[in-house]
Design a protein around this motif. Structure first.
Motif, PDB file in Angstrom:
ATOM      1  N   SER A  64       0.714  -1.316  -0.038  1.00 25.45           N
ATOM      2  CA  SER A  64      -0.046   0.044  -0.077  1.00 25.45           C
ATOM      3  C   SER A  64       0.749   1.296   0.030  1.00 25.45           C
ATOM      4  O   SER A  64       0.498   2.223  -0.505  1.00 25.45           O
ATOM      5  CB  SER A  64      -0.902   0.113   1.315  1.00 25.45           C
ATOM      6  N   ALA A  65       2.042   1.172   0.775  1.00 22.25           N
ATOM      7  CA  ALA A  65       2.816   2.380   0.571  1.00 22.25           C
ATOM      8  C   ALA A  65       4.006   2.342  -0.214  1.00 22.25           C
ATOM      9  O   ALA A  65       4.569   3.350  -0.654  1.00 22.25           O
ATOM     10  CB  ALA A  65       3.651   2.405   2.265  1.00 22.25           C
ATOM     11  N   ARG A  66       4.181   1.256  -1.048  1.00 27.50           N
ATOM     12  CA  ARG A  66       4.949   0.930  -2.273  1.00 27.50           C
ATOM     13  C   ARG A  66       6.318   1.345  -1.531  1.00 27.50           C
ATOM     14  O   ARG A  66       7.210   2.242  -2.091  1.00 27.50           O
ATOM     15  CB  ARG A  66       4.644   1.904  -3.262  1.00 27.50           C
ATOM     16  N   THR A  67       6.535   0.725  -0.601  1.00 32.56           N
ATOM     17  CA  THR A  67       8.198   0.837   0.135  1.00 32.56           C
ATOM     18  C   THR A  67       8.478  -0.129   1.003  1.00 32.56           C
ATOM     19  O   THR A  67       7.539  -0.972   1.471  1.00 32.56           O
ATOM     20  CB  THR A  67       8.092   2.226   1.006  1.00 32.56           C
ATOM     21  N   TYR A  68       9.782  -0.631   1.106  1.00 30.55           N
ATOM     22  CA  TYR A  68      10.155  -1.387   2.295  1.00 30.55           C
ATOM     23  C   TYR A  68      10.019  -0.859   3.558  1.00 30.55           C
ATOM     24  O   TYR A  68      10.651   0.271   3.901  1.00 30.55           O
ATOM     25  CB  TYR A  68      11.463  -2.061   1.895  1.00 30.55           C
ATOM     26  N   VAL A  69       9.763  -1.693   4.355  1.00 29.67           N
ATOM     27  CA  VAL A  69       9.666  -1.138   6.126  1.00 29.67           C
ATOM     28  C   VAL A  69      10.241  -2.003   6.760  1.00 29.67           C
ATOM     29  O   VAL A  69      10.374  -3.268   6.449  1.00 29.67           O
ATOM     30  CB  VAL A  69       7.970  -1.128   6.471  1.00 29.67           C
ATOM     31  N   ARG A  70      10.572  -1.275   7.832  1.00 28.25           N
ATOM     32  CA  ARG A  70      11.512  -2.334   9.142  1.00 28.25           C
ATOM     33  C   ARG A  70      10.619  -3.307   9.749  1.00 28.25           C
ATOM     34  O   ARG A  70       9.548  -3.126   9.936  1.00 28.25           O
ATOM     35  CB  ARG A  70      12.137  -1.396  10.028  1.00 28.25           C
ATOM     36  N   SER A  71      11.201  -4.454   9.769  1.00 26.14           N
ATOM     37  CA  SER A  71      10.340  -5.620  10.237  1.00 26.14           C
ATOM     38  C   SER A  71      10.391  -5.667  11.777  1.00 26.14           C
ATOM     39  O   SER A  71      11.499  -5.010  12.236  1.00 26.14           O
ATOM     40  CB  SER A  71      10.736  -6.951   9.864  1.00 26.14           C
ATOM     41  N   SER A  72       9.571  -6.292  12.559  1.00 28.88           N
ATOM     42  CA  SER A  72       9.960  -6.234  13.723  1.00 28.88           C
ATOM     43  C   SER A  72      11.057  -7.322  14.442  1.00 28.88           C
ATOM     44  O   SER A  72      11.405  -7.084  15.536  1.00 28.88           O
ATOM     45  CB  SER A  72       8.422  -6.979  14.687  1.00 28.88           C
ATOM     46  N   SER A  73      11.461  -7.965  13.587  1.00 30.79           N
ATOM     47  CA  SER A  73      12.723  -8.608  13.924  1.00 30.79           C
ATOM     48  C   SER A  73      13.894  -8.315  13.303  1.00 30.79           C
ATOM     49  O   SER A  73      15.068  -8.776  13.218  1.00 30.79           O
ATOM     50  CB  SER A  73      12.415 -10.133  13.378  1.00 30.79           C
ATOM     51  N   PHE A  74      14.020  -6.890  13.088  1.00 31.20           N
ATOM     52  CA  PHE A  74      15.187  -6.161  12.504  1.00 31.20           C
ATOM     53  C   PHE A  74      16.358  -6.280  13.366  1.00 31.20           C
ATOM     54  O   PHE A  74      16.164  -5.951  14.682  1.00 31.20           O
ATOM     55  CB  PHE A  74      14.641  -4.588  12.285  1.00 31.20           C
ATOM     56  N   THR A  75      17.309  -6.784  12.966  1.00 31.40           N
ATOM     57  CA  THR A  75      18.775  -6.823  13.619  1.00 31.40           C
ATOM     58  C   THR A  75      19.955  -6.083  12.651  1.00 31.40           C
ATOM     59  O   THR A  75      19.937  -6.799  11.496  1.00 31.40           O
ATOM     60  CB  THR A  75      19.034  -8.240  13.964  1.00 31.40           C
ATOM     61  N   PRO A  76      20.404  -5.083  12.926  1.00 25.68           N
ATOM     62  CA  PRO A  76      21.519  -4.398  12.144  1.00 25.68           C
ATOM     63  C   PRO A  76      22.690  -5.481  11.762  1.00 25.68           C
ATOM     64  O   PRO A  76      23.005  -6.280  12.347  1.00 25.68           O
ATOM     65  CB  PRO A  76      22.025  -3.372  13.124  1.00 25.68           C
ATOM     66  N   VAL A  77      23.104  -5.430  10.418  1.00 25.35           N
ATOM     67  CA  VAL A  77      24.217  -6.316   9.980  1.00 25.35           C
ATOM     68  C   VAL A  77      25.312  -5.208   9.267  1.00 25.35           C
ATOM     69  O   VAL A  77      26.344  -5.667   9.729  1.00 25.35           O
ATOM     70  CB  VAL A  77      23.627  -6.920   8.931  1.00 25.35           C
ATOM     71  N   PHE A  78      24.783  -4.221   8.721  1.00 26.20           N
ATOM     72  CA  PHE A  78      25.734  -3.338   7.947  1.00 26.20           C
ATOM     73  C   PHE A  78      26.114  -1.938   8.600  1.00 26.20           C
ATOM     74  O   PHE A  78      27.043  -1.465   8.506  1.00 26.20           O
ATOM     75  CB  PHE A  78      25.443  -3.221   6.620  1.00 26.20           C
ATOM     76  N   HIS A  79      24.981  -1.768   9.456  1.00 24.27           N
ATOM     77  CA  HIS A  79      25.304  -0.317   9.935  1.00 24.27           C
ATOM     78  C   HIS A  79      24.880  -0.371  11.607  1.00 24.27           C
ATOM     79  O   HIS A  79      23.980  -1.089  11.935  1.00 24.27           O
ATOM     80  CB  HIS A  79      24.154   0.545   9.546  1.00 24.27           C
ATOM     81  N   GLN A  80      25.910   0.105  12.279  1.00 28.30           N
ATOM     82  CA  GLN A  80      25.830  -0.081  13.758  1.00 28.30           C
ATOM     83  C   GLN A  80      25.077   1.245  14.091  1.00 28.30           C
ATOM     84  O   GLN A  80      25.747   2.251  14.099  1.00 28.30           O
ATOM     85  CB  GLN A  80      27.026  -0.181  14.496  1.00 28.30           C
ATOM     86  N   PRO A  81      23.762   1.341  14.786  1.00 25.89           N
ATOM     87  CA  PRO A  81      23.260   2.692  15.089  1.00 25.89           C
ATOM     88  C   PRO A  81      23.982   3.337  15.923  1.00 25.89           C
ATOM     89  O   PRO A  81      24.417   2.708  17.262  1.00 25.89           O
ATOM     90  CB  PRO A  81      21.764   2.000  15.459  1.00 25.89           C
ATOM     91  N   ASP A  82      24.099   4.458  15.769  1.00 27.04           N
ATOM     92  CA  ASP A  82      24.747   5.276  16.832  1.00 27.04           C
ATOM     93  C   ASP A  82      24.398   6.615  17.053  1.00 27.04           C
ATOM     94  O   ASP A  82      24.065   7.452  16.265  1.00 27.04           O
ATOM     95  CB  ASP A  82      26.285   5.581  16.286  1.00 27.04           C
ATOM     96  N   ALA A  83      23.747   6.857  18.200  1.00 27.63           N
ATOM     97  CA  ALA A  83      23.003   8.066  18.410  1.00 27.63           C
ATOM     98  C   ALA A  83      23.641   9.321  18.279  1.00 27.63           C
ATOM     99  O   ALA A  83      23.326  10.496  17.880  1.00 27.63           O
ATOM    100  CB  ALA A  83      22.437   8.144  19.888  1.00 27.63           C
ATOM    101  N   ALA A  84      25.220   9.343  18.873  1.00 26.44           N
ATOM    102  CA  ALA A  84      25.808  10.266  18.603  1.00 26.44           C
ATOM    103  C   ALA A  84      26.076  10.815  17.188  1.00 26.44           C
ATOM    104  O   ALA A  84      26.368  11.865  16.725  1.00 26.44           O
ATOM    105  CB  ALA A  84      27.170   9.999  19.167  1.00 26.44           C
ATOM    106  N   GLN A  85      26.301   9.750  16.376  1.00 25.71           N
ATOM    107  CA  GLN A  85      26.434   9.859  15.005  1.00 25.71           C
ATOM    108  C   GLN A  85      25.103  10.754  14.232  1.00 25.71           C
ATOM    109  O   GLN A  85      25.285  11.536  13.710  1.00 25.71           O
ATOM    110  CB  GLN A  85      26.843   8.762  14.043  1.00 25.71           C
ATOM    111  N   TYR A  86      24.323  10.347  14.606  1.00 29.28           N
ATOM    112  CA  TYR A  86      22.925  10.894  14.222  1.00 29.28           C
ATOM    113  C   TYR A  86      22.968  12.492  14.524  1.00 29.28           C
ATOM    114  O   TYR A  86      22.546  13.124  13.742  1.00 29.28           O
ATOM    115  CB  TYR A  86      21.578  10.023  14.877  1.00 29.28           C
TER     116      TYR A  86
END
Length: 290
Positions: A64-86
């Motif tokens: 309906s949104a024609r986009t990929y959305v984050r799943s409930s089982s999302f686990t980072p593989v390539f990007h380590q989320p970093d609040a300081a970087q954001y």
């Protein structure tokens, strides 16, 4: 033609971007990749499919949104989320260091940063200082010292750049005073001759020596307030240790609000105290009383 290593870096960067958008925005599509990386529609589709092949459980397609959305089982593989970087990206956007097109953040939240006075550092001056550092050279600069009424030419032997939280300095040996000092870059209005430096960076003992600041919440805060401060500073068991070069000690204490008697302000305003104040005062020298 792009090399194999360059291609790998490009693909890895786009996979990391997909994950960045999924984590922070909750969705990603082909147009995001096209806009940020300038790739073709086919390449964007290939990247999304490649990501699905490597981390299938991390996103699902919302028809309906024609986009990929984050799943409930999302686990980072390539990007380590970093609040300081954001948050650093937001600060860089606010300061005009980067444009919105250079940021990976899609929908920018409403934000504001306390203004930082613009420092008029000449690109040519900075280039000359950086070159002198890399070549281990002395350089003649036209400098306005606060101890002199007028600017004057003088030799300095820079070995590092220093940011004190507000402005940039050149950490350099001063042949005139036979001491290592900080020279504010914006006060260098011109440069000319250069020659091999005599002093060695290793001779800068204040630069080489580390001082540890042991920080704790102000003891007169409530239990809840102390807990909040512990979270602010990432404290463990009510204490955190911040290593700082002795050459930057004055700047660090001033920025943390630890350069004055903590009793001079309300506990709610002071918030933190220096547990090893006597030891730090000895490192600071000049009879400092912290």
């Amino acid at each position: 033609m792009e090399s194999d290593s360059g291609l790998r870096r490009g693909v890895e960067s786009r996979l990391e971007f997909i994950e960045f958008r999924l984590f922070w925005e909750g969705h990603v599509n082909r147009s995001d990749l096209i806009e940020v990386f300038g790739v073709s529609i086919n390449q964007a589709s290939t990247d999304l499919n490649r990501y699905l092949g490597l981390a299938e459980a991390n996103m699902v397609y919302d028809k309906s949104a024609r986009t990929y959305v984050r799943s409930s089982s999302f686990t980072p593989v390539f990007h380590q989320p970093d609040a300081a970087q954001y948050l650093s990206q937001l600060r860089s956007l606010s300061d005009g260091i980067i444009s919105a097109d250079d940021s990976w953040i899609g929908g920018l939240p409403s934000f504001a940063c306390a203004p930082t006075p613009a420092r008029g550092v000449s690109p040519k001056t900075l280039r000359a200082i950086v070159t002198a550092i890399k070549r281990h050279e002395a350089i003649e600069v036209f400098y306005q010292s606060m101890s002199s009424l007028e600017p004057a030419w003088r030799w300095i032997e820079p070995h590092a750049l220093v940011f004190d939280g507000f402005r940039w300095h050149a950490r350099a040996h001063c042949p005139r005073s036979s001491a290592f000092k900080d020279f504010v870059l914006s006060r260098i209005t011109d440069t000319r001759s250069s020659k091999p430096a005599d002093a060695r960076p290793s001779g800068d003992s204040e630069w080489e020596e580390q001082v540890e600041l042991q920080i704790a919440p102000h003891p007169e805060l409530s239990a809840g307030q102390r807990k909040a401060i512990e979270l602010d500073y990432g404290m463990e068991r009510g204490v955190t240790t911040i290593p700082v070069r002795r050459a930057l000690l004055y700047y660090a204490l001033k920025r943390l609000g630890l350069d004055t008697d903590p009793a001079a302000r309300r506990p709610q305003d002071q918030q933190i105290v220096l547990l090893n104040a006597a030891e730090v005062a000895l490192s600071l020298g000049n009879g400092a009383n912290l």
